[in-house]
Design an enzyme around this catalytic site. Structure first.
Site, PDB file in Angstrom:
ATOM      1  N   ARG A   1     -63.495  18.283  -3.079  1.00 42.46           N
ATOM      2  CA  ARG A   1     -63.212  17.972  -4.479  1.00 42.46           C
ATOM      3  C   ARG A   1     -62.435  16.667  -4.521  1.00 42.46           C
ATOM      4  NH1 ARG A   1     -58.564  17.435  -3.896  1.00 42.46           N
ATOM      5  NH2 ARG A   1     -58.390  16.731  -6.030  1.00 42.46           N
ATOM      6  N   GLY A   2     -62.243  16.152  -5.762  1.00 47.63           N
ATOM      7  CA  GLY A   2     -61.611  14.854  -5.918  1.00 47.63           C
ATOM      8  C   GLY A   2     -62.710  13.799  -6.002  1.00 47.63           C
ATOM      9  N   ALA A   3     -62.510  12.853  -6.938  1.00 49.74           N
ATOM     10  CA  ALA A   3     -63.606  11.939  -7.295  1.00 49.74           C
ATOM     11  C   ALA A   3     -64.196  11.185  -6.104  1.00 49.74           C
ATOM     12  CB  ALA A   3     -63.089  10.952  -8.343  1.00 49.74           C
TER      13      ALA A   3
ATOM     14  N   GLN B   1     -54.096  22.324  -7.642  1.00 49.20           N
ATOM     15  CA  GLN B   1     -54.305  21.274  -6.632  1.00 49.20           C
ATOM     16  C   GLN B   1     -53.003  20.538  -6.307  1.00 49.20           C
ATOM     17  OE1 GLN B   1     -56.183  21.745  -9.358  1.00 49.20           O
ATOM     18  NE2 GLN B   1     -58.276  21.029  -9.121  1.00 49.20           N
TER      19      GLN B   1
ATOM     20  N   ASP C   1     -61.152  10.452 -12.688  1.00 46.85           N
ATOM     21  CA  ASP C   1     -62.507  10.824 -12.310  1.00 46.85           C
ATOM     22  C   ASP C   1     -63.533   9.904 -12.951  1.00 46.85           C
ATOM     23  OD1 ASP C   1     -62.129  13.633 -10.887  1.00 46.85           O
ATOM     24  OD2 ASP C   1     -60.672  13.404 -12.476  1.00 46.85           O
TER      25      ASP C   1
ATOM     26  N   ASN D   1     -59.420  12.464 -16.544  1.00 45.53           N
ATOM     27  CA  ASN D   1     -58.734  12.982 -15.349  1.00 45.53           C
ATOM     28  C   ASN D   1     -58.472  14.472 -15.548  1.00 45.53           C
ATOM     29  OD1 ASN D   1     -57.637  12.384 -12.736  1.00 45.53           O
ATOM     30  ND2 ASN D   1     -55.606  12.750 -13.573  1.00 45.53           N
ATOM     31  N   LYS D   2     -57.912  15.069 -14.530  1.00 44.60           N
ATOM     32  CA  LYS D   2     -57.660  16.512 -14.525  1.00 44.60           C
ATOM     33  C   LYS D   2     -56.985  16.968 -15.819  1.00 44.60           C
ATOM     34  CE  LYS D   2     -58.673  18.887 -12.172  1.00 44.60           C
ATOM     35  NZ  LYS D   2     -59.934  19.645 -12.396  1.00 44.60           N
TER      36      LYS D   2
END
Ligand code: MRU
Length: 354
Positions: free
Chosen positions: A57-59, A200, A241, A252-253
């Site tokens: 995960r993570g862009a 996260q 992201d 973003n998140k």
């Protein structure tokens, strides 16, 4: 990143590729911080599932996983028929692009890989892997450059808040929001927001910072207003992201938008650190960014060392939008590989950042 496992120091990457087996090799982020283990995907479909279920995960990390997944799919094709190969690669591209919708990095990464493929089927298969490797290496180099530029914002003794995980685990290595911390010798203290519902910040950012010996503490997402009101936060750095070049809006998140509102209210500078692959040059409005809605079970429970446990009232339902969009006017600056710029300046910099 350098980590200590069973007392031994070793160097690892979040996303890698095993050429002999044609497998994508991933740090399994669902197990951290309780267990460190790698997970391998044997074909592009498994790679797409690993992106969807957040093994990776993570862009930037899902960008690299998609790039390697495309190469993996291309290399698995048998035969010399160019048309059949292109149809196959189209299907691989589509499957990986649909694995998670909000981050633009997988699309940018796969377009980059595809743009490099020409000639015979065999030549394209070779070029696909080479281009995926180049994407992964560029991701690391850009994160290092972000670190050098971002470090200029840091003063010794500062308290910096970050949200979710935009560290080494969210990229191939190094990370964006955390890169300035690794590029400075100054002593900085980090507040990691827990980042409900998947935590996260508490699980991944805190693990990474502990591995690097960076002083930090985890705070509930809801504690940020209080800390800012008391002057305990000097600076916010998050990842993203997808940043729209046309408007400067930042996806973003979930929870990032409310942090940015609080930061403006309390005059705390709010920076967003991004590599090139996070920039969307085409989309016109933030409202058009596809916001992933994840399983309500994530909100109705919490991760524990023993697995997922329901915490909400039995029978209650939930909504789980995983990202939000912050308007450009709330963003003090974007920390990019070419320097710190205003969100509105991106379009002017296309020749450098595009
Ligand atoms: O849902 P995730 O964990 O894949 O979300 C991505 C993030 O960690 C954040 O949105 C991050 O700040 C951007 S990714 C570098």
């Amino acid at each position: 990143m350098k980590i200590t496992l069973n007392g031994r120091r070793r160097e690892v990457r979040t996303v890698d590729f095993d050429v002999r087996q044609n497998e994508v090799v991933l740090i399994d982020q669902r197990r951290l911080p309780h267990r460190f283990q790698f997970s391998r995907t044997r074909n592009f479909r498994q790679t797409a599932v690993a992106i969807t279920n957040m093994t990776v995960r993570g862009a930037g990390a899902i960008g690299a996983a998609a790039a390697f997944g495309l190469a993996q799919g291309a290399r698995a094709f048998r035969g010399k028929d160019s048309q059949a190969f292109e149809a196959h690669v189209d299907a691989v591209f589509k499957t990986l692009a649909e694995a998670r919708p909000t981050a633009v990095d997988p699309l940018n990464a796969m377009r980059q890989v595809r743009g490099r493929m020409s000639g015979t089927v065999a030549a394209k298969q070779k070029q696909a892997l080479q281009a995926a490797r180049e994407f992964a290496d560029a991701d690391v180099a850009e994160c290092c450059a972000i670190g050098r530029h971002g470090a200029r914002l840091l003063r010794a003794g500062m308290n910096v808040l970050t949200h979710c995980n935009a560290g080494a685990l969210a990229f191939v290595d190094v990370g964006t929001a955390t890169a300035p911390l690794y590029a400075t010798n100054k002593r900085i203290h980090i507040f990691c927001t827990e980042t409900r519902p998947r935590a996260q910040g508490a699980a991944l950012t805190a693990w990474e910072l502990a591995q690097h010996g960076v002083p930090h503490c985890v705070v509930a997402d809801t504690a940020v207003g209080h800390l800012m009101q008391r002057g305990e936060i000097d600076l916010v750095i998050t990842g993203s992201d997808r940043v729209l070049a046309r408007t400067g809006e930042v996806a973003n998140k979930i929870g990032t938008y409310q942090l940015a509102v609080l930061a403006r209210r309390h005059r705390v500078p709010f920076y967003v650190a991004i590599p090139r692959s996070t920039i969307d040059w085409e989309m016109r409005r933030g409202v058009d960014i596809p916001i992933e809605e994840r399983d309500e079970a994530e909100v109705l429970g919490a991760a524990t060392a023993a697995g997922w446990r329901r915490t909400a009232n039995p029978g209650s339902r939930a909504r789980n939008p995983a990202f939000d969009v912050t308007p450009a006017r709330l963003v003090t600056g974007l920390i990019t590989p070419v320097g710190i710029v205003k969100p509105g300046e991106l379009r002017r910099l296309r020749s450098k950042l595009g």
